[in-house]
Design a protein around this motif. Structure first.
Motif, PDB file in Angstrom:
ATOM      1  N   VAL A 107       9.397   5.608 -32.778  1.00  0.00           N
ATOM      2  CA  VAL A 107      10.333   5.690 -33.904  1.00  0.00           C
ATOM      3  C   VAL A 107      10.129   4.501 -34.831  1.00  0.00           C
ATOM      4  CG1 VAL A 107      12.771   5.653 -34.515  1.00  0.00           C
ATOM      5  CG2 VAL A 107      12.007   7.005 -32.569  1.00  0.00           C
ATOM      6  N   LEU A 108       9.945   3.333 -34.203  1.00  0.00           N
ATOM      7  CA  LEU A 108       9.725   2.118 -34.978  1.00  0.00           C
ATOM      8  C   LEU A 108       8.512   2.279 -35.885  1.00  0.00           C
ATOM      9  CD1 LEU A 108      10.982  -0.716 -35.110  1.00  0.00           C
ATOM     10  CD2 LEU A 108       9.245  -1.454 -33.509  1.00  0.00           C
ATOM     11  N   ASP A 149      19.988   2.187 -39.429  1.00  0.00           N
ATOM     12  CA  ASP A 149      21.352   2.572 -39.061  1.00  0.00           C
ATOM     13  C   ASP A 149      21.891   3.707 -39.914  1.00  0.00           C
ATOM     14  OD1 ASP A 149      21.587   0.842 -36.979  1.00  0.00           O
ATOM     15  OD2 ASP A 149      22.323  -0.822 -38.216  1.00  0.00           O
ATOM     16  N   LYS A 150      21.252   3.926 -41.078  1.00  0.00           N
ATOM     17  CA  LYS A 150      21.731   4.993 -41.949  1.00  0.00           C
ATOM     18  C   LYS A 150      21.443   6.369 -41.359  1.00  0.00           C
ATOM     19  CE  LYS A 150      19.640   3.491 -45.647  1.00  0.00           C
ATOM     20  NZ  LYS A 150      19.143   3.318 -47.011  1.00  0.00           N
ATOM     21  N   ILE A 151      20.461   6.429 -40.504  1.00  0.00           N
ATOM     22  CA  ILE A 151      20.079   7.720 -39.922  1.00  0.00           C
ATOM     23  C   ILE A 151      20.920   7.958 -38.676  1.00  0.00           C
ATOM     24  CG2 ILE A 151      18.151   9.081 -39.060  1.00  0.00           C
ATOM     25  CD1 ILE A 151      16.321   7.009 -40.443  1.00  0.00           C
ATOM     26  N   LYS A 152      21.369   9.201 -38.545  1.00  0.00           N
ATOM     27  CA  LYS A 152      22.206   9.532 -37.389  1.00  0.00           C
ATOM     28  C   LYS A 152      21.302   9.853 -36.201  1.00  0.00           C
ATOM     29  CE  LYS A 152      26.003  12.585 -36.050  1.00  0.00           C
ATOM     30  NZ  LYS A 152      25.427  12.931 -34.756  1.00  0.00           N
ATOM     31  N   GLY A 153      21.583   9.233 -35.086  1.00  0.00           N
ATOM     32  CA  GLY A 153      20.776   9.467 -33.902  1.00  0.00           C
ATOM     33  C   GLY A 153      21.309  10.618 -33.077  1.00  0.00           C
ATOM     34  N   THR A 154      20.440  11.471 -32.604  1.00  0.00           N
ATOM     35  CA  THR A 154      20.892  12.609 -31.786  1.00  0.00           C
ATOM     36  C   THR A 154      20.360  12.527 -30.369  1.00  0.00           C
ATOM     37  OG1 THR A 154      18.999  13.912 -32.437  1.00  0.00           O
ATOM     38  CG2 THR A 154      20.975  14.146 -33.776  1.00  0.00           C
ATOM     39  N   THR A 191      15.717   9.471 -32.588  1.00  0.00           N
ATOM     40  CA  THR A 191      14.472  10.109 -32.142  1.00  0.00           C
ATOM     41  C   THR A 191      13.552  10.302 -33.342  1.00  0.00           C
ATOM     42  OG1 THR A 191      15.305  12.327 -32.519  1.00  0.00           O
ATOM     43  CG2 THR A 191      15.734  11.366 -30.353  1.00  0.00           C
ATOM     44  N   LYS A 192      12.326  10.662 -33.040  1.00  0.00           N
ATOM     45  CA  LYS A 192      11.381  10.920 -34.123  1.00  0.00           C
ATOM     46  C   LYS A 192      11.871  12.077 -34.992  1.00  0.00           C
ATOM     47  CE  LYS A 192       6.840  10.782 -33.228  1.00  0.00           C
ATOM     48  NZ  LYS A 192       5.622  11.042 -32.432  1.00  0.00           N
ATOM     49  N   GLY A 193      12.505  13.076 -34.312  1.00  0.00           N
ATOM     50  CA  GLY A 193      13.024  14.220 -35.036  1.00  0.00           C
ATOM     51  C   GLY A 193      14.076  13.810 -36.052  1.00  0.00           C
ATOM     52  N   ASP A 194      14.918  12.847 -35.652  1.00  0.00           N
ATOM     53  CA  ASP A 194      15.950  12.373 -36.585  1.00  0.00           C
ATOM     54  C   ASP A 194      15.318  11.787 -37.836  1.00  0.00           C
ATOM     55  OD1 ASP A 194      17.889  13.065 -34.765  1.00  0.00           O
ATOM     56  OD2 ASP A 194      17.861  11.103 -33.780  1.00  0.00           O
ATOM     57  N   VAL A 195      14.271  10.987 -37.614  1.00  0.00           N
ATOM     58  CA  VAL A 195      13.631  10.334 -38.758  1.00  0.00           C
ATOM     59  C   VAL A 195      12.973  11.378 -39.649  1.00  0.00           C
ATOM     60  CG1 VAL A 195      11.948   8.611 -39.460  1.00  0.00           C
ATOM     61  CG2 VAL A 195      13.277   8.259 -37.385  1.00  0.00           C
TER      62      VAL A 195
END
Lengths: 407, 346
Positions: free
Chosen positions: B208-209, B221-226, B233-237
């Motif tokens: 992810v990094l 932090d703006k992205i919501k983690g699932t 996760t990579k999917g979130d990004v």
């Protein structure tokens, strides 16, 4: 401190009681037999405890040398020690990175061997091999340049300390013990081609417990190969003394049916005699033979090892002050009236100046060019149509095929 | 020992060997030469040299005054600077090869630094307890026996320490080649890269990094983690970037034909076309499907006929009797013991 040293030698003697007579490892125990005032060959007699043998006779103690050859040997030993010290200094300046194993203290072995063999004979060894490369055809600039990773290096700066080769030196090898089967193969080739040359497959006391070493012994004896297995026993593997790692530290007796000779590896004259003897042995079709040089390294195993955690500093300093191979040869030369102290000092200074100049020349050489990364991998004419590897540019996850770089 | 010759330090008079030897033999140890006696010796040399008769005193093989810089050594490959714990040799003291010159404290350990050669401690430039000395900085001047050490001066630091040199020479090349590669990419993200580190209050997966770095997202932090416990996760990004329909969805942007082809295989029955080229996902799906089938089969064994004595003993009887009376008993044999044997293992 003196009493402590005495106590220590007492203990060492007590431990070796099972062997009635121990090999003596003084660097200056050879005596003069002839008049040595001029440059004609003269006879010397080695100390009677210079050799021990197993399943064969010990070499004779008589050796003929000349003044010029002794001075040449002294010069080579001085240059090699200076070169190794220069490598040590460069490593501590962070100019040499990675692996670096120095042979300071073991000069008698490399110089004695190189001076008793012809360029046709094979020498193959492990990673403590800077002296061999220089003695067998490389220049000091080439070797230091290789350590520094510069274009002037003997492997064009792409090999490093563990990968030094010359026409008559079959290489430093990085994998512990892996050069021994290769040496047996070289001996096989020599026998197959009916060349009257000897092959010296060298390894240390640490590698001597490798299975492949014993496999090589077996094949060499089975096929009577002209191979001399040389164990350079400097008493310590990587952080472990020979007594802690080997059930039998008399490495010259470990060849089963193969005879063996143990030699004082601190006296360059004893080394030369042992090498002459073993070369005659294998070239005359007597099959393989083991040769153990009992020697000592002053530094650590590699540059990451301070070398004083598994042995005392007193021990190292005692070996330095009493058993040093270069000081031993210097004493021969001075006592036999071959050269004066001033002349010896001059040789030392010249060696230092030569090495210093080589260091500067090697440092001035540029680093290898990036587009040469993919060259010098295969022998010319045998390159495959593509090569696989990794490149630093491939940072993207998107182009998933960049990991197989096709050239 | 780190030694670099100081050029141009030959302005002192060579000391006649006869004088030197008398001086050394007079003093208990050569190391105890005081600077005062050295001064007087120099004076003597000068007067001797000034008078015409002194020619034969001077050695013809010029004694070179070899003063060398002793630089902070790198005692381990990772060491960048060190502290001096204590000097084991005083100024003017002689040492031989292998003697401990000083103790250095590094980030990891305290290490003794040995002399590689014999010589005399000329001048200590960094006293005991000096902290944070970078590698390559001169910390002492070493002289050889017979050198005049009374007026040694610290050399000018004309050359920067070598590690810096190397760094400056090696760094310019990669940035040149990296941008070329980046330009060729279809999606051109902002060129700020590897140095940028995305901020996040949560720990991030390396994958992810990397994705965040490559797409120049600075605040994760703006992205919501699932993921598990809200991890990114990579999917979130990818969803955040609009490249995927949802965190669990598939990656939409698939211009390469390899992916589409294998994607098709994935939905069609892949069993029939096994020799065909499968991508990783399809192979994994195939493996998992087959394992699941095997597992389900094993967990629900076919109903075996009730075991009677004859069927049990049938295995142990000689085969001659088998053909005639117990055809159906031997039929039931293979399935039942196999299921029983494998039960609990799958």
């Amino acid at each position: 401190m003196a009493s402590l040293a005495r106590l220590r030698t007492g203990i060492a003697r007590a431990r070796t009681i099972p062997f009635a007579r121990t090999l003596q490892t003084a660097a200056d125990s050879t005596t003069l037999q002839d008049d040595a005032s001029h440059s004609e060959p003269f006879a010397v007699k080695l100390h009677e405890e210079s050799f021990r043998s197993s399943k064969t006779d010990t070499p004779s103690l008589d050796l003929t040398v000349t003044k010029d050859s002794l001075l040449k040997i002294y010069r080579e030993m001085a240059v090699i020690r200076r070169m190794e010290q220069a490598a040590d200094a460069l490593y501590k300046q962070k100019l040499i990175r990675g692996f670096c194993h120095l042979a300071i203290g073991q000069e008698a072995v490399s110089v004695g061997m190189a001076n008793s063999l012809t360029p046709d004979d094979n020498i193959i060894s492990s990673y403590r091999t800077h002296p061999f490369a220089v003695l067998r055809g490389a220049s000091i600039v080439g070797l230091l340049g290789e350590l520094l990773g510069r274009q002037c290096g003997i492997s064009k700066g792409k090999g490093g300390s563990m990968h030094v080769f010359t026409e008559s030196f079959q290489g430093g090898h990085g994998i512990v013990g892996a050069q021994v089967p290769l040496g047996a193969g070289l001996a096989f080739a020599a026998k197959y081609m009916e060349k009257p040359v000897a092959t010296y497959a060298m390894y240390g006391d640490g590698a001597s417990n490798q299975g492949q070493v014993f496999e090589s012994y077996n094949m060499a004896k089975l096929w009577n190969l002209p191979c001399v297995f040389v164990c350079e026993n400097n008493k310590y593997g990587m952080g472990t003394s020979a007594e802690r790692s080997s059930s039998n530290t008399q490495y010259y007796t470990r060849g089963d049916l193969i005879p063996g000779i143990q030699c004082n590896g601190m006296d360059v004259l004893a080394v030369m005699k042992a090498v002459q003897h073993t070369k005659d042995w294998v070239v005359n079709g007597n099959g393989p033979i083991l040769l153990e040089f009992v020697t000592y390294r002053y530094g650590g195993h590699s540059m990451s090892d301070p070398g004083t955690t598994y042995r005392s500093r007193d021990e190292v300093q005692r070996m330095r002050s009493t058993h040093d191979p270069i000081r031993g040869l210097q004493r021969y030369i001075e006592e036999w009236g071959l050269a004066s102290e001033e002349e010896m000092k001059k040789i030392d200074k010249q060696a230092k100046a030569d090495v210093d100049a080589a260091v500067e020349e090697a440092k001035a050489s540029p680093l290898p060019e990036e587009d040469k990364l993919w060259t010098d991998i295969y022998v010319k004419g045998t390159e495959p149509s593509f090569m696989r590897g990794r490149e630093r540019e491939e940072v993207s996850v998107n182009d998933s095929c960049s990991c197989c770089v096709v050239h | 020992m780190i030694s670099r010759r100081v050029a141009g330090r030959r302005d002192c008079w060579p000391i006649p060997s006869s004088l030197r030897s008398t001086l050394i033999s007079a003093s208990p140890r050569p190391s105890s030469l005081s600077s005062a006696s050295m001064q007087s010796l120099r004076l003597l040399c000068k007067t001797a040299a000034a008078s015409g008769t002194s020619r034969r005193w001077l050695q013809t093989s010029a004694v070179r005054l070899a003063v060398s810089n002793f630089q902070m050594p790198a005692m381990s490959p990772t060491m960048t600077e060190g502290n001096i714990a204590s000097w084991k040799k005083k100024e003017g003291e002689a040492f031989s090869a292998g003697d401990v010159l000083l103790e250095i404290e590094t980030d990891k350990a305290t290490i003794d630094v040995e002399a590689q050669d014999e010589g005399i401690m000329g001048k200590i430039l960094a006293p005991d307890g000096t902290k944070g000395i970078p590698i390559g900085k001169t910390i002492a001047l070493l002289a050889e026996e017979g050198d005049d050490i009374s007026n040694l001066e610290p050399p000018k630091e004309d050359t920067p320490p070598p590690p810096k040199q190397e760094a400056s020479s090696s760094t310019p090349s990669p940035p040149q080649s990296v941008p070329d590669k980046q330009d060729a990419q279809p999606s051109s993200p902002p060129p700020v890269r590897p140095s940028m580190h995305p901020e996040s209050s949560r720990p991030l997966f390396p994958s992810v990094l990397r994705l965040l770095q490559e797409n120049g997202i600075e605040n994760a932090d703006k992205i919501k983690g699932t993921g598990v416990r809200g991890m990114l996760t990579k999917g979130d990004v990818l969803t955040h970037l609009g490249k995927a329909s949802g965190p669990m969805g598939t990656y939409k942007e698939t211009p390469s034909d390899v992916v589409t082809k294998s994607g098709g295989d994935q939905t069609k029955p892949p069993k029939k076309e096994e020799p065909r080229l499968l991508d990783g996902a399809a192979v994994r799906q195939l493996i998992v499907r087959n394992m699941l089938e095997a597992s389900v089969k094993a967990r629900t064994p076919p109903a075996a006929p009730p075991a009677d004595f004859d069927s049990v003993i049938a295995d142990y009887l000689p085969p001659a009797k088998a053909p005639s009376p117990r055809a159906e008993a031997s039929l039931a044999k293979p399935s039942k013991p196999a299921a029983g044997y494998l039960e609990g293992l799958i």
